[in-house]
Scaffold this active site. Structure first.
Site, PDB file in Angstrom:
ATOM      1  N   GLU A 113       0.859  -1.190   0.000  1.00 21.87           N
ATOM      2  CA  GLU A 113       0.000   0.000   0.000  1.00 21.87           C
ATOM      3  C   GLU A 113       0.891   1.235   0.000  1.00 21.87           C
ATOM      4  OE1 GLU A 113      -1.976  -0.288   3.763  1.00 21.87           O
ATOM      5  OE2 GLU A 113      -2.681  -2.330   3.380  1.00 21.87           O
ATOM      6  N   LYS A 115       2.305   4.557   1.430  1.00 19.68           N
ATOM      7  CA  LYS A 115       2.342   5.025   2.815  1.00 19.68           C
ATOM      8  C   LYS A 115       2.034   6.517   2.843  1.00 19.68           C
ATOM      9  CE  LYS A 115       5.038   4.870   7.058  1.00 19.68           C
ATOM     10  NZ  LYS A 115       5.102   6.308   7.344  1.00 19.68           N
ATOM     11  N   ASP A 117       1.365  10.216   4.228  1.00 17.59           N
ATOM     12  CA  ASP A 117       1.980  11.019   5.273  1.00 17.59           C
ATOM     13  C   ASP A 117       0.884  11.785   6.016  1.00 17.59           C
ATOM     14  OD1 ASP A 117       4.195  11.681   6.635  1.00 17.59           O
ATOM     15  OD2 ASP A 117       4.977  13.098   5.168  1.00 17.59           O
ATOM     16  N   TYR A 227      -6.807   1.007   6.976  1.00 14.88           N
ATOM     17  CA  TYR A 227      -5.966  -0.085   6.488  1.00 14.88           C
ATOM     18  C   TYR A 227      -5.725  -1.203   7.497  1.00 14.88           C
ATOM     19  CZ  TYR A 227      -2.645   3.048   8.821  1.00 14.88           C
ATOM     20  OH  TYR A 227      -2.024   3.872   9.719  1.00 14.88           O
ATOM     21  N   LYS A 315      10.776   2.956   2.439  1.00 15.72           N
ATOM     22  CA  LYS A 315      10.677   4.411   2.292  1.00 15.72           C
ATOM     23  C   LYS A 315      11.155   4.916   0.937  1.00 15.72           C
ATOM     24  CE  LYS A 315       9.453   6.601   5.921  1.00 15.72           C
ATOM     25  NZ  LYS A 315      10.212   6.950   7.032  1.00 15.72           N
ATOM     26  N   CYS A 409      12.033  47.047  13.714  1.00 16.67           N
ATOM     27  CA  CYS A 409      11.475  46.565  12.455  1.00 16.67           C
ATOM     28  C   CYS A 409      12.388  46.932  11.287  1.00 16.67           C
ATOM     29  CB  CYS A 409      10.086  47.168  12.257  1.00 16.67           C
ATOM     30  SG  CYS A 409       9.406  46.844  10.621  1.00 16.67           S
ATOM     31  N   CYS A 412      10.473  49.787   9.158  1.00 19.66           N
ATOM     32  CA  CYS A 412      10.162  51.135   9.639  1.00 19.66           C
ATOM     33  C   CYS A 412      11.022  51.555  10.817  1.00 19.66           C
ATOM     34  CB  CYS A 412       8.681  51.228  10.019  1.00 19.66           C
ATOM     35  SG  CYS A 412       8.276  50.337  11.533  1.00 19.66           S
ATOM     36  N   CYS A 427       5.932  43.818  14.560  1.00 21.57           N
ATOM     37  CA  CYS A 427       6.119  45.257  14.499  1.00 21.57           C
ATOM     38  C   CYS A 427       4.762  45.862  14.845  1.00 21.57           C
ATOM     39  CB  CYS A 427       6.530  45.664  13.086  1.00 21.57           C
ATOM     40  SG  CYS A 427       6.345  47.427  12.802  1.00 21.57           S
ATOM     41  N   CYS A 432       3.593  51.159   9.681  1.00 20.58           N
ATOM     42  CA  CYS A 432       4.827  50.593   9.120  1.00 20.58           C
ATOM     43  C   CYS A 432       4.623  50.371   7.620  1.00 20.58           C
ATOM     44  CB  CYS A 432       5.155  49.269   9.804  1.00 20.58           C
ATOM     45  SG  CYS A 432       6.454  48.341   8.964  1.00 20.58           S
TER      46      CYS A 432
HETATM   47  O1  D41 Z   1      -0.486   4.790   4.906  1.00 19.08           O
HETATM   48  C1  D41 Z   1       0.041   4.673   5.994  1.00 19.08           C
HETATM   49  N1  D41 Z   1       0.588   5.727   6.584  1.00 19.08           N
HETATM   50  C2  D41 Z   1       0.065   3.361   6.713  1.00 19.08           C
HETATM   51  C3  D41 Z   1       0.536   3.317   8.034  1.00 19.08           C
HETATM   52  C4  D41 Z   1      -0.383   2.172   6.104  1.00 19.08           C
HETATM   53  N2  D41 Z   1      -0.861   2.161   4.830  1.00 19.08           N
HETATM   54  N3  D41 Z   1      -0.347   1.021   6.792  1.00 19.08           N
HETATM   55  C5  D41 Z   1       0.098   0.956   8.073  1.00 19.08           C
HETATM   56  N4  D41 Z   1       0.083  -0.217   8.719  1.00 19.08           N
HETATM   57  C6  D41 Z   1       0.513  -0.311   9.971  1.00 19.08           C
HETATM   58  C7  D41 Z   1       0.481  -1.635  10.648  1.00 19.08           C
HETATM   59  C8  D41 Z   1       1.133  -2.667   9.787  1.00 19.08           C
HETATM   60  C9  D41 Z   1       1.218  -1.589  11.978  1.00 19.08           C
HETATM   61  C10 D41 Z   1      -0.937  -2.012  10.903  1.00 19.08           C
HETATM   62  C11 D41 Z   1       0.549   2.125   8.746  1.00 19.08           C
HETATM   63  C12 D41 Z   1       0.991   1.961  10.095  1.00 19.08           C
HETATM   64  N5  D41 Z   1       0.951   0.743  10.673  1.00 19.08           N
HETATM   65  C13 D41 Z   1       1.495   3.029  10.951  1.00 19.08           C
HETATM   66  N6  D41 Z   1       1.378   4.322  10.766  1.00 19.08           N
HETATM   67  C14 D41 Z   1       1.977   4.966  11.793  1.00 19.08           C
HETATM   68  C15 D41 Z   1       2.462   4.060  12.667  1.00 19.08           C
HETATM   69  C16 D41 Z   1       2.161   2.831  12.133  1.00 19.08           C
END
Ligand code: D41
Length: 665
Positions: A113, A115, A117, A227, A315, A409, A412, A427, A432
């Site tokens: 999947e 990830k 943010d 998820y 990552k 400032c 000014c 300021c 100003c």
């Molecule tokens: O999309 C995500 N940020 C994401 C985070 C994701 N798609 N799956 C995740 N799955 C897990 C587990 C496997 C532990 C159920 C997660 C995270 N954890 C997670 N996000 C922050 C701490 C853990």
């Protein structure tokens, strides 16, 4: 009063219908009916719930927003701890993880999947009803944010039944996030209001969800993907694929961009695919999560140090580059806030040239210990404004200069103060030139008064030559003031004057936004315009009336109040009104907006004409005869035939006292 059975049934039918359309619109992105039709259903439900308050339930689609601000966040223990994720940063590292998994469980199937943010949350559904929502916190105990989560339109307040049943208990986990476009827009608004910008979409999402006032959260465009599950009763899930295909059937949003992979090569191919897509995705991502599909295999693998052995975050490479800080400049905003900005030697970060990066405020500069002359790591996360991540002290020569916030400032020379409890220095000088320039720029901007031809340079010139000291001066400019200016001719002077004149017909919400009241963005401006209907009424409003408006929190209320209490600003407003800039052309809005009244009989405290004017000033309409389109009939002494007709049609009747109460006394 007993609720008629047909009303009860209608309310349930409306709710089911509205839930279905909410899901189609917000989750599936596939609406089946036009907005106007949806609004009609919604309004009918609101009207029925107003007439029969005993029918209101917390899972009604009308109950998303409107919870009062909380005092603090209540701690919520997670029945099953929310684990964290191990990371890997290369194919090599991923291969090692894969080998460990293979040794333990044979030939695994993986689900990959993106990830996102954002920030992790847990939602608890009891008998299908959303009852508790919390942040991840430290994984064992999070913070209760139920009321805030309810404002996320993708989050179902009630689950759809599956095979006629809903699970007795379902704890689902996922990520609350903000899309990149929404994040950019939010930051733009904050910058205009002189508020600190969020560094990235994750901070924006976290800051929006961790709000004591749910009205603030409601105003932020948060989204949600789920998820994972914690405790489940009355539903069987054996694999991640089952989970990801079952949750949507219950109405829970799942990111559709997942894939089953059986080999390292397949995982790597999907990873490269996501990496190529990364910039184009509507949400910020920092990698891919790879999870073992089968739940029994997960059990066999277990966990270490609060992270499952059966999942890993692979990552993406960080979008970072190294460059030098030429100087740390200080910018003065419209509200007087001083923002330190690192002026950088231009460097390319993932395809974009970066030459400046915000340092937010003094504390931030010192926390990061960034100095003029430093080599620094800069980062551009997706669409985000570039930021200085950290200096590289090992490259220091000793010539670097630590940052000191100026005591005066830079524009000014006026004194700089740091109000107690605030991160920003300001300021204080309302005259100003930097502040005036910024506020005139903001006023003339496209989303404000939209004055064509009044660009940055011209604003600078007008302010520097003393032709403009405040917004109202724009409307006093004469052709002979303009023609002698650089790059200005007869023709452009005339065009500019015409554009300025044309802005007098500005709708009220735009005028309010253009005034640049701190914390009043476009949305707040709309709410205020709708409620007050005129600049004069708003400028006289007390804090209590302001906070009484849905969507207007204490911060906005205090800011509006203090803006209109300021002598200079009062003068400005009076001048604008005298010059014919009063937010004309604004749709008649107010507490009675959209409501039609009919009067019958004599009133005690008001003449008929006064009563009618009152209704109109509050945004309502007065009709002469009773029809189905009438919302209220106000009944005075010796009412006539209209009362009979109103009773026949079942139109709500008001006494004079009730009418006055409706109009706010
Ligand atoms: O999309 C995500 N940020 C994401 C985070 C994701 N798609 N799956 C995740 N799955 C897990 C587990 C496997 C532990 C159920 C997660 C995270 N954890 C997670 N996000 C922050 C701490 C853990």
């Amino acid at each position: 009063m007993a609720v008629p059975e047909e009303v009860r049934r209608r309310v349930e039918a409306l709710r089911a219908e509205i839930r279905r359309h909410d899901h189609l619109y917000h989750v599936l992105d596939r609406p089946e009916i036009p907005d106007a039709e949806y609004d009609k259903l919604f309004r009918e439900l609101v009207a029925l719930e107003e007439a029969y308050p005993e029918l209101v339930t917390p899972d009604s689609p009308t109950q998303r927003a409107g919870a009062p601000p909380a005092e603090e966040f209540r701690p919520v223990p997670h029945a099953i701890p929310m684990l964290s994720l191990q990371n890997c940063f290369s194919l090599e590292e991923f291969r090692e993880w894969d080998e460990r998994v293979r040794r333990a469980v044979g030939d695994p199937e993986y689900v990959c999947e993106p990830k996102l943010d954002g920030l992790s949350v847990e939602l608890v559904y009891v008998d299908g009803v959303f009852t508790l929502g919390s942040t991840r916190g430290d994984g064992r105990v999070g913070e209760e944010v139920t009321a805030n989560l309810r404002t996320i339109r993708q989050l179902p307040l009630r689950l759809f039944p599956l095979d006629g049943k809903v699970p007795r208990l379902l704890e689902v986990r996922g990520e609350v996030y903000m899309e990149k476009a929404a994040f950019r827009k939010l930051n733009e608004e904050r910058a205009k209001r002189g508020e600190p910008e969020f560094a990235n979409p994750r901070n924006a999402a976290a800051g929006s969800l961790r709000q004591l006032d749910p009205a603030v959260t409601a105003s932020r465009p948060l989204k949600l993907f789920l998820y994972h599950v914690g405790r489940v009763e009355g539903l069987e899930l054996r694999t991640q694929v089952e989970l990801l295909t079952t949750l949507p059937k219950l109405g829970l949003p799942v990111n559709p961009r997942w894939r089953v992979c059986r080999t390292v090569d397949e995982v790597e191919a999907f990873y490269q695919e996501l990496l190529r897509e990364r910039e184009r995705l509507p949400y910020a991502t920092d990698g891919m999560v790879v999870k073992v599909n089968d739940f029994r295999a997960r059990e066999a693998l277990g966990e270490i140090a609060r992270a499952p052995r059966w999942a890993i975050a692979y990552k993406f490479p960080a979008e970072e580059a190294v460059t030098r800080v030429r100087e740390i400049a200080v910018q003065v905003g419209r509200t007087g806030a001083l923002t330190p900005v690192a002026i950088l030697e231009p460097v390319e970060v993932s395809g974009v040239t970066v030459s400046r990066a915000t340092l937010h405020n003094e504390d931030e500069v010192h926390r990061k210990d960034v100095r003029a002359g430093d080599w620094v790591v800069v980062r551009r996360a997706g669409e985000v404004i570039p930021e200085v991540v950290r200096p590289l002290p090992e490259r220091r020569t000793g010539d670097e200069v630590p940052f000191r916030m100026p005591t005066h400032c830079p524009a000014c020379g006026g004194p700089v103060v740091r109000p107690p409890g605030e991160a920003a220095h300001r300021c204080e000088n309302i005259s100003c030139p930097a502040r005036i320039k910024e506020s005139i720029r903001h006023y003339a901007s496209r989303r404000g008064a939209d004055i064509e031809g009044l660009g940055e340079k011209l604003v600078d010139t007008l302010v520097e030559r003393g032709l403009v000291r405040r917004i109202s001066d724009l409307y006093r400019l004469r052709k002979e003031d303009l023609v002698p200016l650089p790059r200005m001719g007869e023709k452009s002077a005339e065009n500019l004057l015409r554009a300025i004149e044309g802005s007098k017909g500005l709708p009220l919400p735009r005028l309010l936004y253009a005034l640049g009241i701190p914390h009043v963005g476009e949305r707040a401006a709309e709410l205020l315009a709708e409620h007050f209907g005129s600049l004069e009424r708003l400028s006289a409003a007390g804090e209590e009336e302001l906070t009484g408006i849905r969507g207007v929190g204490p911060e906005i209320a205090a800011s509006v109040r203090s803006f209109f209490q300021n002598e200079e600003n009062r003068k400005l407003v009076a001048e604008l009104v005298a010059l014919g800039v009063a937010g004309k052309g604004a749709p008649a809005r107010g507490p009675l907006a959209g409501k039609t009244f009919v009067f019958t009989g004599a009133l005690d405290g008001l003449t008929r004409a006064q009563a009618e004017k009152l209704v109109e000033s509050l945004g309502g309409r007065v009709a002469s005869g009773v029809s189905r389109n009438v919302d209220y009939v106000v009944v005075g002494r010796d009412p006539g035939e209209k009362l009979v007709r109103a009773r026949e049609l079942g139109i709500p009747l008001l006494t004079e006292a009730e009418f006055r109460a409706l109009g706010g006394g």
